[in-house]
Design an enzyme around this catalytic site. Structure first.
Site, PDB file in Angstrom:
ATOM      1  N   HIS A  17      40.135  24.737   0.667  1.00 21.69           N
ATOM      2  CA  HIS A  17      38.821  25.366   0.542  1.00 21.69           C
ATOM      3  C   HIS A  17      37.821  24.679   1.473  1.00 21.69           C
ATOM      4  O   HIS A  17      37.047  25.337   2.162  1.00 21.69           O
ATOM      5  CB  HIS A  17      38.273  25.240  -0.891  1.00 21.69           C
ATOM      6  CG  HIS A  17      38.999  26.011  -1.926  1.00 21.69           C
ATOM      7  ND1 HIS A  17      39.407  25.432  -3.108  1.00 21.69           N
ATOM      8  CD2 HIS A  17      39.386  27.309  -1.987  1.00 21.69           C
ATOM      9  CE1 HIS A  17      40.004  26.346  -3.857  1.00 21.69           C
ATOM     10  NE2 HIS A  17      40.019  27.495  -3.196  1.00 21.69           N
ATOM     11  N   LYS A  41      41.424  34.330 -15.416  1.00 19.65           N
ATOM     12  CA  LYS A  41      41.802  32.909 -15.398  1.00 19.65           C
ATOM     13  C   LYS A  41      40.966  32.129 -16.399  1.00 19.65           C
ATOM     14  O   LYS A  41      39.772  32.368 -16.559  1.00 19.65           O
ATOM     15  CB  LYS A  41      41.561  32.301 -14.002  1.00 19.65           C
ATOM     16  CG  LYS A  41      42.473  32.808 -12.917  1.00 19.65           C
ATOM     17  CD  LYS A  41      42.162  32.087 -11.616  1.00 19.65           C
ATOM     18  CE  LYS A  41      43.024  32.563 -10.476  1.00 19.65           C
ATOM     19  NZ  LYS A  41      42.678  31.884  -9.221  1.00 19.65           N
ATOM     20  N   ARG A  90      46.041  32.315   2.937  1.00 19.12           N
ATOM     21  CA  ARG A  90      47.122  31.339   3.056  1.00 19.12           C
ATOM     22  C   ARG A  90      48.409  31.986   3.525  1.00 19.12           C
ATOM     23  O   ARG A  90      49.175  31.398   4.265  1.00 19.12           O
ATOM     24  CB  ARG A  90      47.375  30.655   1.712  1.00 19.12           C
ATOM     25  CG  ARG A  90      46.256  29.735   1.285  1.00 19.12           C
ATOM     26  CD  ARG A  90      46.535  29.225  -0.079  1.00 19.12           C
ATOM     27  NE  ARG A  90      46.532  30.382  -0.975  1.00 19.12           N
ATOM     28  CZ  ARG A  90      46.401  30.335  -2.271  1.00 19.12           C
ATOM     29  NH1 ARG A  90      46.293  29.182  -2.864  1.00 19.12           N
ATOM     30  NH2 ARG A  90      46.396  31.426  -3.009  1.00 19.12           N
ATOM     31  N   SER A 128      44.364  25.744  -6.101  1.00 16.55           N
ATOM     32  CA  SER A 128      43.819  25.036  -7.266  1.00 16.55           C
ATOM     33  C   SER A 128      44.863  24.945  -8.372  1.00 16.55           C
ATOM     34  O   SER A 128      44.932  23.940  -9.085  1.00 16.55           O
ATOM     35  CB  SER A 128      42.574  25.760  -7.782  1.00 16.55           C
ATOM     36  OG  SER A 128      41.546  25.722  -6.821  1.00 16.55           O
TER      37      SER A 128
END
Length: 165
Positions: A17, A41, A90, A128
């Site tokens: 990030h 989440k 990514r 994360s």
């Protein structure tokens, strides 16, 4: 003034990030890193805590502001007069979902563009979720998250594990 928003859950912020933040900050007059709520989440940190961790991690970037929003990104961008959303990619698997979100955001706010930045190759594996898993097992996190927040993440994980026992 060219203003962009880099949205995410940042739970916690990773070096991947931070790499996107650094690169995007070089492209715009102001970059707003915005903690958004992902209803699917359950967070390790509360949104307000994520804002504070991001402020620690981005303090060295003078044109970066950290904020929180719990509504739609397109509406937030309009309110903040931002015309660009920055998204890091990514892998190809990120692309499909991010393009769908970009199209929806553009429908909701026709003046909003999305700029995709390819992740630096050394962070393509990093998320994360991976950081939280490593923290759960006591791994050294210094190569994965900003040093400024390593202790915060360790302490939170210890607290979470204590609550489970």
């Amino acid at each position: 003034m060219k203003i962009a928003i880099y949205p995410g859950s940042f739970d916690p912020v990773t070096l991947g990030h931070l790499n996107i933040i650094k690169r995007a900050a070089a492209c715009f007059d102001r970059l707003i890193v915005c903690v958004m709520v992902n209803s699917s989440k359950r967070g390790m940190f509360l949104p307000e805590e994520r804002v504070e961790l991001l402020k620690k991690a981005t303090a060295r970037f003078p044109n970066v502001e950290v904020d929180f929003a719990d509504g739609l990104l397109a509406a937030y961008a309009k309110k903040r007069k931002a015309r660009v959303v920055v998204k890091g990619l990514r892998a190809v698997s990120d692309f499909e979902q991010e393009v769908q979100m970009a199209v929806i955001n553009r429908k909701l706010n026709p003046s909003l563009e999305t700029m995709f930045l390819a992740s630096s190759e050394k962070y393509t594996y990093l998320s994360s979720t991976v950081v939280k898993e490593m923290a759960r097992y006591g791994a050294n996190l210094e190569e994965f998250i900003p040093r400024e927040i390593v202790e915060d993440v360790r302490q939170r994980m210890a607290l979470l594990q204590e609550r489970k026992d």
